[in-house]
Design a protein around this motif. Sequence first.
Motif, mmCIF file in Angstrom:
data_model
loop_
_atom_site.group_PDB
_atom_site.id
_atom_site.type_symbol
_atom_site.label_atom_id
_atom_site.label_comp_id
_atom_site.label_asym_id
_atom_site.label_seq_id
_atom_site.Cartn_x
_atom_site.Cartn_y
_atom_site.Cartn_z
ATOM 1 N N ALA A 178 0.560 -1.086 -0.028
ATOM 2 C CA ALA A 178 0.054 -0.068 -0.179
ATOM 3 C C ALA A 178 0.806 0.969 -0.081
ATOM 4 C CB ALA A 178 -1.020 -0.309 1.182
ATOM 5 N N GLU A 179 1.847 1.137 0.764
ATOM 6 C CA GLU A 179 2.531 1.921 0.988
ATOM 7 C C GLU A 179 3.634 2.673 -0.387
ATOM 8 O OE1 GLU A 179 3.612 5.020 3.348
ATOM 9 O OE2 GLU A 179 1.684 4.162 4.393
ATOM 10 N N LEU A 180 3.732 1.438 -1.271
ATOM 11 C CA LEU A 180 4.709 1.573 -2.203
ATOM 12 C C LEU A 180 4.016 2.229 -3.811
ATOM 13 C CD1 LEU A 180 6.799 -1.298 -2.143
ATOM 14 C CD2 LEU A 180 7.407 0.900 -1.321
ATOM 15 N N GLU A 181 2.838 1.664 -3.415
ATOM 16 C CA GLU A 181 1.586 1.584 -4.689
ATOM 17 C C GLU A 181 1.392 3.161 -4.704
ATOM 18 O OE1 GLU A 181 0.108 0.669 -6.673
ATOM 19 O OE2 GLU A 181 1.691 -1.378 -7.111
ATOM 20 N N ASN A 182 0.740 3.472 -2.986
ATOM 21 C CA ASN A 182 0.463 5.319 -2.911
ATOM 22 C C ASN A 182 1.388 5.687 -1.600
ATOM 23 O OD1 ASN A 182 -1.104 7.298 -3.031
ATOM 24 N ND2 ASN A 182 -2.617 6.834 -1.258
ATOM 25 N N PRO A 183 2.128 6.056 -1.942
ATOM 26 C CA PRO A 183 3.393 7.445 -1.154
ATOM 27 C C PRO A 183 2.308 8.927 -0.513
ATOM 28 C CG PRO A 183 4.190 6.552 -3.195
ATOM 29 C CD PRO A 183 3.243 6.448 -3.687
ATOM 30 N N ARG A 184 2.594 8.114 0.781
ATOM 31 C CA ARG A 184 1.871 9.511 1.009
ATOM 32 C C ARG A 184 2.461 10.034 2.270
ATOM 33 N NH1 ARG A 184 -1.530 5.827 1.498
ATOM 34 N NH2 ARG A 184 -2.064 5.717 3.933
ATOM 35 N N ILE A 185 2.406 11.162 3.113
ATOM 36 C CA ILE A 185 3.067 11.493 4.282
ATOM 37 C C ILE A 185 3.470 10.713 4.951
ATOM 38 C CG2 ILE A 185 0.919 12.402 5.482
ATOM 39 C CD1 ILE A 185 2.457 14.735 6.657
ATOM 40 N N GLY A 186 4.249 10.494 5.259
ATOM 41 C CA GLY A 186 5.495 9.665 6.373
ATOM 42 C C GLY A 186 5.393 8.154 5.432
ATOM 43 N N SER A 187 5.393 8.382 4.386
ATOM 44 C CA SER A 187 6.398 7.463 3.789
ATOM 45 C C SER A 187 7.453 7.032 4.402
ATOM 46 C CB SER A 187 5.900 7.325 2.342
ATOM 47 O OG SER A 187 4.063 6.533 2.114
ATOM 48 N N ASP A 188 8.242 8.015 3.489
ATOM 49 C CA ASP A 188 10.076 7.186 3.886
ATOM 50 C C ASP A 188 10.111 7.024 5.419
ATOM 51 O OD1 ASP A 188 9.823 8.723 1.569
ATOM 52 O OD2 ASP A 188 10.972 10.977 1.291
ATOM 53 N N GLY A 189 9.933 7.105 6.410
ATOM 54 C CA GLY A 189 10.067 6.815 7.706
ATOM 55 C C GLY A 189 8.828 5.028 7.429
ATOM 56 N N ILE A 190 8.217 5.087 7.532
ATOM 57 C CA ILE A 190 7.274 3.895 7.418
ATOM 58 C C ILE A 190 7.948 2.888 6.657
ATOM 59 C CG2 ILE A 190 5.559 2.915 6.177
ATOM 60 C CD1 ILE A 190 4.123 5.703 7.367
ATOM 61 N N VAL A 191 8.211 3.359 5.051
ATOM 62 C CA VAL A 191 9.178 1.736 3.960
ATOM 63 C C VAL A 191 9.977 1.516 4.806
ATOM 64 C CG1 VAL A 191 9.404 1.101 2.122
ATOM 65 C CG2 VAL A 191 7.584 2.568 2.520
ATOM 66 N N PRO A 192 10.814 2.137 5.416
ATOM 67 C CA PRO A 192 12.121 1.477 5.804
ATOM 68 C C PRO A 192 12.098 0.931 6.883
ATOM 69 C CG PRO A 192 12.942 3.712 5.240
ATOM 70 C CD PRO A 192 10.860 3.301 5.572
ATOM 71 N N THR A 193 11.373 1.025 8.064
ATOM 72 C CA THR A 193 10.745 0.839 8.983
ATOM 73 C C THR A 193 10.632 -0.802 8.808
ATOM 74 O OG1 THR A 193 10.621 2.546 9.656
ATOM 75 C CG2 THR A 193 9.722 0.598 11.248
#
Length: 310
Positions: A158-173
């Motif tokens: 979901a994060e990779l299909e639709n990056p939003r605010i906070g994705s830069d921190g969420i995806v690596p975690t």
Amino acid sequence: MDILTEALGSMRTGHPSSVRTDGRAPWGLRLPAVAGAGFHVVLHGTCWLVPLEDSPLSPIALSPGDVVFLRDGRGHILADHPATPPVLETAQRFDPGSPIGTVSLGGDGPLTSLLCGNYYLDQRRPHPLVRQLPEVVHLQTGQGRHPELSAAVQLLGAELENPRIGSDGIVPTLIDSLLLYILRAWFEAQPSASAEGWAAALADPAVAPALAAIHDDPAAAWSVESLAARAGLSRAAFSRRFTAFVGEPPMAYLTRWRMTTAARLLRESDAPLSAVADRAGYGSEFAFAKAFKREYGLAPGAYRREARAA
């Protein structure tokens, strides 16, 4: 003490690197060996993981939600079909708006999307928990299997299909946590009646408490007798059971974990050698330095300098 987390933490040498790979059939990607462990998550479509010529493994068909963990980071091929000729892709493109790199290749056929990458693990001295894993761990998360791992895969997708605010921190975690989800799912999937090695050790009512005690306080004056008393077994029975599951006798594992703890402190902290020796259960710097050099081939100070320079 969470032994799985501690064991992996003792081997980690950096944060994972990740690439989103989009391939349209026909496509094939030859991936070189990595310094650590590799992983793939199928976000959409299907593909094959094909071993290289020198591998005893067979091709593995992958479907949406499948997760693959390659213990030794062995080189391999990903392709829409085992017969598709691969290309060696080394160029990764990084979008300032995305927390991971991207690779796109192939023709104009059906699309397959994967999250590919590697975890940087020190394979020179792997923890026996990791060393006992199969060379390839393949987990299927569909139809209610491995629900926590499935949830992590869905969140990543979901994060990779639709990056939003906070994705830069969420995806690596999420990618970082994926390693624990993968290994926990594999260990818990082992049939209790046939489990052996660390899969059995972590669930055994006698061995697991002893391992937890060693990890919780490696500096304590543990003996086979004191650990056997915690396990509720005689000295001989405990030693046989521990050795059968863990792969080495209790005191050998205690020494291994003390040295592993010391090495991690030397790499990650500025603690003086006297404090490192104390945390490792040694009353003098001299005795500690001698034991450490016997295990690592370097004096503690030299090991710290080499680790910092790497």
